[in-house]
Enzyme design. Structure first.
Site, short mmCIF file in Angstrom:
data_model
loop_
_atom_site.label_atom_id
_atom_site.label_comp_id
_atom_site.label_asym_id
_atom_site.label_seq_id
_atom_site.Cartn_x
_atom_site.Cartn_y
_atom_site.Cartn_z
N ARG A 163 -35.45 -58.73 45.14
CA ARG A 163 -34.77 -57.43 45.25
C ARG A 163 -33.58 -57.47 46.19
NH1 ARG A 163 -39.91 -54.18 46.44
NH2 ARG A 163 -41.13 -56.03 45.96
N GLU A 203 -46.77 -58.56 53.07
CA GLU A 203 -47.79 -57.50 53.07
C GLU A 203 -48.89 -57.78 52.05
OE1 GLU A 203 -46.54 -53.47 52.11
OE2 GLU A 203 -48.24 -52.63 53.18
O1 LIG Z 1 -41.97 -57.79 55.13
P1 LIG Z 1 -42.86 -58.47 54.16
O2 LIG Z 1 -44.32 -58.13 54.34
O3 LIG Z 1 -42.63 -59.94 54.12
O4 LIG Z 1 -42.55 -57.89 52.71
C1 LIG Z 1 -41.23 -57.64 52.25
C2 LIG Z 1 -40.90 -58.45 51.04
O5 LIG Z 1 -41.81 -58.14 49.98
C3 LIG Z 1 -41.07 -57.83 48.79
O6 LIG Z 1 -40.76 -58.98 48.06
P2 LIG Z 1 -41.73 -59.70 47.04
O7 LIG Z 1 -42.19 -60.97 47.68
O8 LIG Z 1 -42.78 -58.75 46.56
O9 LIG Z 1 -40.79 -60.19 45.92
P3 LIG Z 1 -39.88 -59.53 44.80
O10 LIG Z 1 -38.67 -58.99 45.52
O11 LIG Z 1 -39.61 -60.72 43.99
O12 LIG Z 1 -40.65 -58.45 44.09
C4 LIG Z 1 -39.79 -57.24 49.34
O13 LIG Z 1 -38.75 -57.30 48.38
C5 LIG Z 1 -39.51 -58.09 50.54
O14 LIG Z 1 -38.80 -59.29 50.22
N1 LIG Z 2 -45.25 -51.47 50.27
C1 LIG Z 2 -44.30 -52.17 49.65
N2 LIG Z 2 -43.56 -51.61 48.66
C2 LIG Z 2 -42.58 -52.33 48.04
N3 LIG Z 2 -42.28 -53.58 48.36
C3 LIG Z 2 -42.97 -54.17 49.35
N4 LIG Z 2 -42.89 -55.41 49.89
C4 LIG Z 2 -43.82 -55.50 50.84
N5 LIG Z 2 -44.52 -54.37 50.96
C5 LIG Z 2 -44.00 -53.52 50.02
#
Ligand SMILES: O=P(O)(O)OC[C@H]1O[C@H](OP(=O)(O)OP(=O)(O)O)[C@H](O)[C@@H]1O
Ligand SMILES: Nc1ncnc2[nH]cnc12
Length: 233
Positions: free
Chosen positions: A119, A156
């Site tokens: 994202r 998370e």
């Molecule tokens: O602070 P954190 O606990 O590390 O979480 C945040 C990360 O989680 C999500 O990515 P995700 O790994 O779900 O990947 P995506 O963007 O490919 O959906 C979001 O886009 C952040 O990169």
């Molecule tokens: N609660 C949440 N919603 C969307 N993206 C996330 N990445 C990590 N935690 C998330």
């Protein structure tokens, strides 16, 4: 810096994105003293509301567009969906304007915007273009060709590995790391560690949204800016 041409700044002002307007009272240029160097590089006149006032009004619209999905992708997680912002050209433009205003106010001009898969790729390249900076991706392991640096992390709802190409950032380049959301901070901390392994100077982190209660910013050792906050518990 002052003697350098700034082609991307100039071209942004001359060729605004479709939903944007040239500098007018509705889309004024940067006007605070701390962003005068950016405004000057963009060749824009000083007029209109202060960047702080403009930022406040932009963030209200953006926050209202977020959606929440309980128990996604796993039970107990309240998932914040940022995609409605990108589905609406006006909100998309407002997002980029807000981020651009903030970066101009708070940071030195970055050489490189580093965006996190996936994202962080939604707005990282557009922001980089507006700032006249390079865009370089952090990707999940196994997606990038050539020599890479790797860092493992927990987030998370799971754990993973991030990679950057070794020549993605040159030693001494000023880097801003951007992503949509900071939750536990694990993803961002891993990205910051990769930038430093490559010799980059980490100016800071910029996020669209912060899940404050998870206190992810405590994991980061450079300035953190989040446009919106959510899930205050
Ligand atoms: O602070 P954190 O606990 O590390 O979480 C945040 C990360 O989680 C999500 O990515 P995700 O790994 O779900 O990947 P995506 O963007 O490919 O959906 C979001 O886009 C952040 O990169
Ligand atoms: N609660 C949440 N919603 C969307 N993206 C996330 N990445 C990590 N935690 C998330």
């Amino acid at each position: 810096m002052s003697g350098e041409p700034a082609p991307a700044y100039t071209s942004t002002a001359e060729h605004p994105p479709p939903a944007a307007k040239p500098a007018t009272s509705e889309h004024p240029p940067l006007t605070s003293s701390s962003s005068d160097h950016h405004a000057a590089q963009r060749g824009l006149a000083a007029a209109g509301p202060s960047p702080t006032a403009e930022l406040a009004s932009l963030t209200l619209n953006l926050k209202a567009a977020l959606r929440q999905f309980p128990d996604f992708p796993s039970p107990g997680i309240l998932f914040e969906d940022i995609l409605p912002i990108f589905a609406n050209p006006q909100l998309h433009e407002e997002l980029l304007r807000a981020l651009e205003l903030h970066v101009a106010q708070a940071y030195e001009k970055p050489d490189v915007i580093v965006g996190l898969e996936a994202r962080g790729f939604l707005f990282g390249p557009s922001l980089a273009l507006r700032l006249g900076a390079a865009f370089v991706p952090v990707r999940k392991q196994g997606k990038l060709p050539g020599p890479c640096e790797t860092a493992g992390y927990q987030k998370e709802y799971g754990e993973d590995f991030f990679q950057m190409q070794k020549d993605g950032v040159r030693p001494g380049q000023k880097v801003l790391v951007v992503d949509d959301i900071i939750a536990t901070g694990g993803s961002a901390a891993a990205a910051g560690s990769l930038v430093k392994k490559l010799g980059g100077t980490l100016l800071g982190y910029v996020f669209m949204l912060e899940l404050d209660f998870l206190k992810g910013r405590a994991k980061l050792d450079a300035p953190v800016y989040t446009l919106l906050s959510s899930q205050e518990k």
